[in-house]
Design a protein around this motif. Structure first.
Motif, short mmCIF file in Angstrom:
data_model
loop_
_atom_site.label_atom_id
_atom_site.label_comp_id
_atom_site.label_asym_id
_atom_site.label_seq_id
_atom_site.Cartn_x
_atom_site.Cartn_y
_atom_site.Cartn_z
N TYR A 93 -4.61 1.60 7.00
CA TYR A 93 -5.42 1.02 5.94
C TYR A 93 -4.67 -0.11 5.26
O TYR A 93 -3.50 0.04 4.88
CB TYR A 93 -5.80 2.09 4.92
CG TYR A 93 -6.90 2.99 5.41
CD1 TYR A 93 -8.19 2.91 4.87
CD2 TYR A 93 -6.66 3.92 6.41
CE1 TYR A 93 -9.21 3.73 5.33
CE2 TYR A 93 -7.68 4.74 6.89
CZ TYR A 93 -8.95 4.63 6.34
OH TYR A 93 -9.96 5.45 6.80
N TYR A 94 -5.35 -1.24 5.09
CA TYR A 94 -4.77 -2.43 4.50
C TYR A 94 -5.53 -2.82 3.24
O TYR A 94 -6.76 -2.76 3.20
CB TYR A 94 -4.84 -3.62 5.47
CG TYR A 94 -4.13 -3.41 6.78
CD1 TYR A 94 -2.80 -3.78 6.94
CD2 TYR A 94 -4.79 -2.86 7.87
CE1 TYR A 94 -2.15 -3.60 8.14
CE2 TYR A 94 -4.14 -2.68 9.08
CZ TYR A 94 -2.83 -3.05 9.21
OH TYR A 94 -2.19 -2.88 10.41
N CYS A 95 -4.80 -3.24 2.23
CA CYS A 95 -5.44 -3.85 1.08
C CYS A 95 -5.28 -5.36 1.16
O CYS A 95 -4.36 -5.88 1.80
CB CYS A 95 -4.89 -3.31 -0.25
SG CYS A 95 -3.18 -3.77 -0.62
N TYR A 97 -7.16 0.80 -5.97
CA TYR A 97 -7.14 2.15 -5.42
C TYR A 97 -8.29 2.35 -4.44
O TYR A 97 -9.33 1.70 -4.53
CB TYR A 97 -7.26 3.20 -6.53
CG TYR A 97 -6.21 3.10 -7.59
CD1 TYR A 97 -4.98 3.71 -7.42
CD2 TYR A 97 -6.45 2.39 -8.76
CE1 TYR A 97 -4.00 3.63 -8.39
CE2 TYR A 97 -5.48 2.30 -9.74
CZ TYR A 97 -4.25 2.92 -9.55
OH TYR A 97 -3.29 2.83 -10.53
N LEU A 114 -5.35 6.12 -1.91
CA LEU A 114 -4.48 5.02 -1.57
C LEU A 114 -4.31 4.10 -2.76
O LEU A 114 -5.25 3.88 -3.53
CB LEU A 114 -5.03 4.23 -0.39
CG LEU A 114 -5.36 5.01 0.88
CD1 LEU A 114 -5.83 4.07 1.97
CD2 LEU A 114 -4.16 5.83 1.34
N SER A 115 -3.11 3.55 -2.91
CA SER A 115 -2.83 2.60 -3.96
C SER A 115 -2.35 1.29 -3.35
O SER A 115 -1.72 1.28 -2.29
CB SER A 115 -1.75 3.13 -4.91
OG SER A 115 -2.17 4.31 -5.55
N CYS A 116 -2.65 0.20 -4.03
CA CYS A 116 -2.22 -1.12 -3.61
C CYS A 116 -1.69 -1.83 -4.84
O CYS A 116 -2.45 -2.19 -5.74
CB CYS A 116 -3.38 -1.90 -2.99
SG CYS A 116 -3.00 -3.61 -2.57
N TRP A 133 -10.42 -3.36 0.88
CA TRP A 133 -9.73 -2.43 1.75
C TRP A 133 -10.32 -2.55 3.16
O TRP A 133 -11.54 -2.57 3.32
CB TRP A 133 -9.85 -0.98 1.27
CG TRP A 133 -9.02 -0.65 0.08
CD1 TRP A 133 -9.39 -0.67 -1.22
CD2 TRP A 133 -7.64 -0.25 0.10
NE1 TRP A 133 -8.35 -0.30 -2.03
CE2 TRP A 133 -7.26 -0.04 -1.24
CE3 TRP A 133 -6.70 -0.04 1.10
CZ2 TRP A 133 -5.98 0.37 -1.61
CZ3 TRP A 133 -5.43 0.37 0.75
CH2 TRP A 133 -5.08 0.56 -0.59
N THR A 154 -3.04 -3.04 -9.89
CA THR A 154 -3.16 -2.09 -8.81
C THR A 154 -4.62 -1.84 -8.46
O THR A 154 -5.48 -1.77 -9.34
CB THR A 154 -2.50 -0.75 -9.19
OG1 THR A 154 -1.12 -0.98 -9.50
CG2 THR A 154 -2.58 0.24 -8.05
N THR A 166 -0.86 1.21 5.38
CA THR A 166 -0.39 2.59 5.25
C THR A 166 -1.21 3.46 6.20
O THR A 166 -2.43 3.31 6.30
CB THR A 166 -0.50 3.09 3.80
OG1 THR A 166 0.06 4.39 3.69
CG2 THR A 166 -1.95 3.11 3.30
N GLU A 225 0.83 -1.19 0.00
CA GLU A 225 0.00 0.00 0.00
C GLU A 225 0.87 1.25 0.00
O GLU A 225 1.99 1.24 0.52
CB GLU A 225 -0.91 0.04 1.23
CG GLU A 225 -1.81 -1.17 1.40
CD GLU A 225 -1.22 -2.22 2.31
OE1 GLU A 225 -1.99 -3.03 2.86
OE2 GLU A 225 0.02 -2.24 2.48
#
Length: 122
Positions: free
Chosen positions: A94-96, A80, A20-22, A36, A78, A116, A6
């Motif tokens: 925050y977790y993906c 988002y 946020l990106s993963c 998420w 990815t 993140t 993340e």
């Protein structure tokens, strides 16, 4: 094996926005559902949003509906999370996660990022 990372967290004022990106490595995510989740200090992990592999079916926690948007770009491997109108109560790590199907139950996700931090000040 899938590895998720993340990024995009930070400190923002109430009412502000973050994306946020993963990003995944090791295997394409096109056949996976993405989710998420978040965890605030002293609290259990909480569902935020999830999206199916088709990029059509989505689900959101009531607390973030109308403010957060989950999306994915399978070509870039990815996912988002666009977060608007942020509130202090959104403060959390925050977790993906990636799983075989869209779900609110975190036990259905096999792969997780390290998280993140998102901090929203009043």
């Amino acid at each position: 094996q899938v590895q998720l990372v993340e990024s995009g967290g930070g400190l923002v004022q109430a009412g502000g926005s973050l994306r946020l990106s993963c990003t995944a490595s090791g295997r394409p995510l096109s056949s996976h559902a993405m989710g998420w989740f978040r965890q605030a200090p002293g609290k259990e992990r909480e569902f935020v949003a999830t999206i199916q592999w088709s990029d059509i079916d989505t689900d959101y926690a009531d607390s973030v509906k109308g403010r957060f948007t989950i999306s994915r770009n399978n070509a870039e491997n990815t996912a988002y999370l666009q977060m608007n109108s942020l509130k202090p109560e959104d403060t959390a790590v925050y977790y993906c996660a990636a799983g075989v199907r869209r779900a609110r139950d975190d036990r259905l996700y096999a792969y997780w990022g390290r998280g993140t931090q998102v901090t929203v000040s009043s």
